[in-house]
Design an enzyme around this catalytic site. Sequence first.
Site, mmCIF file in Angstrom:
data_model
loop_
_atom_site.group_PDB
_atom_site.id
_atom_site.type_symbol
_atom_site.label_atom_id
_atom_site.label_comp_id
_atom_site.label_asym_id
_atom_site.label_seq_id
_atom_site.Cartn_x
_atom_site.Cartn_y
_atom_site.Cartn_z
ATOM 1 N N ARG A 127 0.833 -1.206 0.000
ATOM 2 C CA ARG A 127 0.000 0.000 0.000
ATOM 3 C C ARG A 127 0.861 1.246 0.000
ATOM 4 O O ARG A 127 0.531 2.225 -0.665
ATOM 5 C CB ARG A 127 -0.964 -0.018 1.196
ATOM 6 N N TYR A 159 -7.042 0.129 -6.926
ATOM 7 C CA TYR A 159 -6.591 -1.219 -6.521
ATOM 8 C C TYR A 159 -5.850 -1.204 -5.181
ATOM 9 O O TYR A 159 -5.617 -0.148 -4.617
ATOM 10 C CB TYR A 159 -5.810 -1.933 -7.623
ATOM 11 N N GLU A 160 -5.567 -2.403 -4.711
ATOM 12 C CA GLU A 160 -4.933 -2.574 -3.394
ATOM 13 C C GLU A 160 -5.841 -2.010 -2.291
ATOM 14 O O GLU A 160 -5.373 -1.470 -1.296
ATOM 15 C CB GLU A 160 -3.566 -1.865 -3.423
ATOM 16 N N GLY A 161 -7.173 -2.144 -2.505
ATOM 17 C CA GLY A 161 -8.153 -1.572 -1.583
ATOM 18 C C GLY A 161 -8.474 -0.158 -2.022
ATOM 19 O O GLY A 161 -7.577 0.695 -2.038
ATOM 20 N N GLN A 219 -9.621 2.577 2.311
ATOM 21 C CA GLN A 219 -8.471 3.042 3.114
ATOM 22 C C GLN A 219 -8.944 4.024 4.181
ATOM 23 O O GLN A 219 -8.491 4.000 5.326
ATOM 24 C CB GLN A 219 -7.422 3.752 2.237
#
Length: 596
Positions: free
Chosen positions: A297, A441-443, A448
């Site tokens: 992240r 992406y990546e959450g 977040q």
Amino acid sequence: MADYQAPLRDMRFVLNEVFDAPALWASLPKVAENVDPDTADAILEEAGKITSGVLAPLNREGDEQGCKWNDGEVSTPEGFREAYQTIVEGGWNGLGGNPEFGGMGMPKTLVAQFEEMMQAANMAFGLAPMLTAGACLALDAHGSQELKEKYLPNMYAGVWSGAMDLTEPHAGTDLGIIRTKAEPNGDGSFSVTGTKIFITWGEHDMADNIIHLVLAKLPDAPKGPKGISLFLVPKFEVNEDGSLGERNSLSCGSLEKKMGIKGSATCVMNFDGAKGWLVGEENKGLAAMFTMMNYERLGVGIQGIGAAEASLQSAREYALERIQSRAPTGAQQPEKAADPILVHPDVRRMLLTMKGYVEGGRAFSTYVAQWLDISKYSDDDERRKHAEGMVALLTPVAKAFLTDRGLDACIMGQQVFGGHGFIREWGQEQLVRDCRITQIYEGTNGIQALDLMGRKVVGSQGKLYELFAEDVAAFIEENSSDENLRPYLEPLAAAFERLSDVTEHVINQAGNNPDAVGAASVDYLDLFGLTALGYMWAKMVKAAAPKAEGDTSGFYSGKVKSARFYFDRLLPKTVALAEGIRSGSQSMMALTAEEF
Ligand SMILES: Cc1cc2nc3c(=O)[nH]c(=O)nc-3n(C[C@H](O)[C@H](O)[C@H](O)COP(=O)(O)OP(=O)(O)OC[C@H]3O[C@@H](n4cnc5c(N)ncnc54)[C@H](O)[C@@H]3O)c2cc1C
């Protein structure tokens, strides 16, 4: 489009003058074994050459050609295979890897600078080493000794690449509902069956083997996130002697057509009883993934800064060359038909805003990397625990704030070019398209923000927030008699008071109103990020101001003046954000579905 040049001067400033990274490295025995200031400097220099000289020139072609799917095989754009080979030969895949298995053991504070250069030069390509590094981290932290010995050396070398297979067609944010299954074979291995989508570099022709880390459910696993396990599933099985064995039963069903990062392969991956091995404990797969996610992240946040840096370099050059209209104060270059657009206050606003976010963001990512290094390498339990708290709190801010502002900066860079920014030729439109995915992406960034506000701030009843607040308060206190800093410390202290008040306000609201966290979260993350970058700019002023007078290069004086812009024009946005958060969730939740 200006040719991308790695901003080595600024990276050295951040590492050596703002954070004194060499002192940090010396205080961590496992890091000190591998790096000293000269080695770090040589790595930066070489990274600059490779990213500017090898990766950046392929960026545009990669976007135009994209990857091609042919009967399950994926071919990469022209030049990518050779560039990948250069990265392999330089050992760049294993820069931050565990030396026990062939990694170079470099600290994240240094690796982060390399990542920024790579992502700025060519984000589509840069995802391949980034995902391999992420897969290695998860394997190193949770895999058995046997798996680590078998896979890590070739992955650190880059001869084999890594992919992370989480997402399914019906399960993205909510991984608790994935359907991919893993059945025990009775010999220690498992048969993995299911479909994963959006898998970055899940298939390609640059490495000899691709090691997939796949989330799947064991038979009788509990429902939801607590029933997910992590499996290593190689494209080719690996024999006892380390040579490649049979082709495993997994294949790339197709490639997604997408808005940006077109040079990268985004794959649908079908697992059809593919042979895999458990990584970590049964049903603890999500926790294992989280080990690597703090690194990934931050890495995605760094992608945001990287794209924005590339955009800024071009926009700055264009603003000096493009002539349109006269300066409001009268002709600056009367010998020309018009003045360079840099004379116009609004063009300066855009460039300074970009600088504010890029240079502040670089300092912030290095600050977070510093906590990651302490949390990973310190042998002092208390120091490590404190750093783990900081990492937990700051990671969602780094991911979301740096990518949100990264895209804003790319759009401003495009705007500096006027109509030419919309046209393919200048490269600005590609940066906007490429950077957009970093918010998703990546959450997603919305998730977040929920992580920051809900899990970290409210979940710890403010304790994690206090760690950060204490760090800032100590800086303000320590420097209160510094004349250079005073004009920055006052607005910084005011912004922090605002952030602390809002933090307390939302913690109190959360007890009575289930929507309070979700309604506040995105604005809260923004408020947090703007304030944290204010802290970074104050730190940069502390390092630069004493050297600014008589600075003929303009580096230090430019830094101090850019800080003034940040404090005058960007930090005050915190006032409006705080006001909005205080209004609560009512207006957000009042409409019925029909009223939408
Ligand atoms: C180019 C690309 C590359 C990718 N690479 C990979 C990869 O290598 N490996 C991999 O596994 N995945 C990968 N992904 C998948 C990516 O991580 C997911 O797309 C992302 O996590 C969002 O999931 P989703 O698309 O299913 O959206 P959804 O989960 O359906 O979300 C839709 C919207 O609802 C919001 N939302 C969802 N739940 C909540 C909630 N509880 N509260 C508030 N809002 C909510 C989201 O923020 C979002 O705005 C990639 C995706 C793309 C496009």
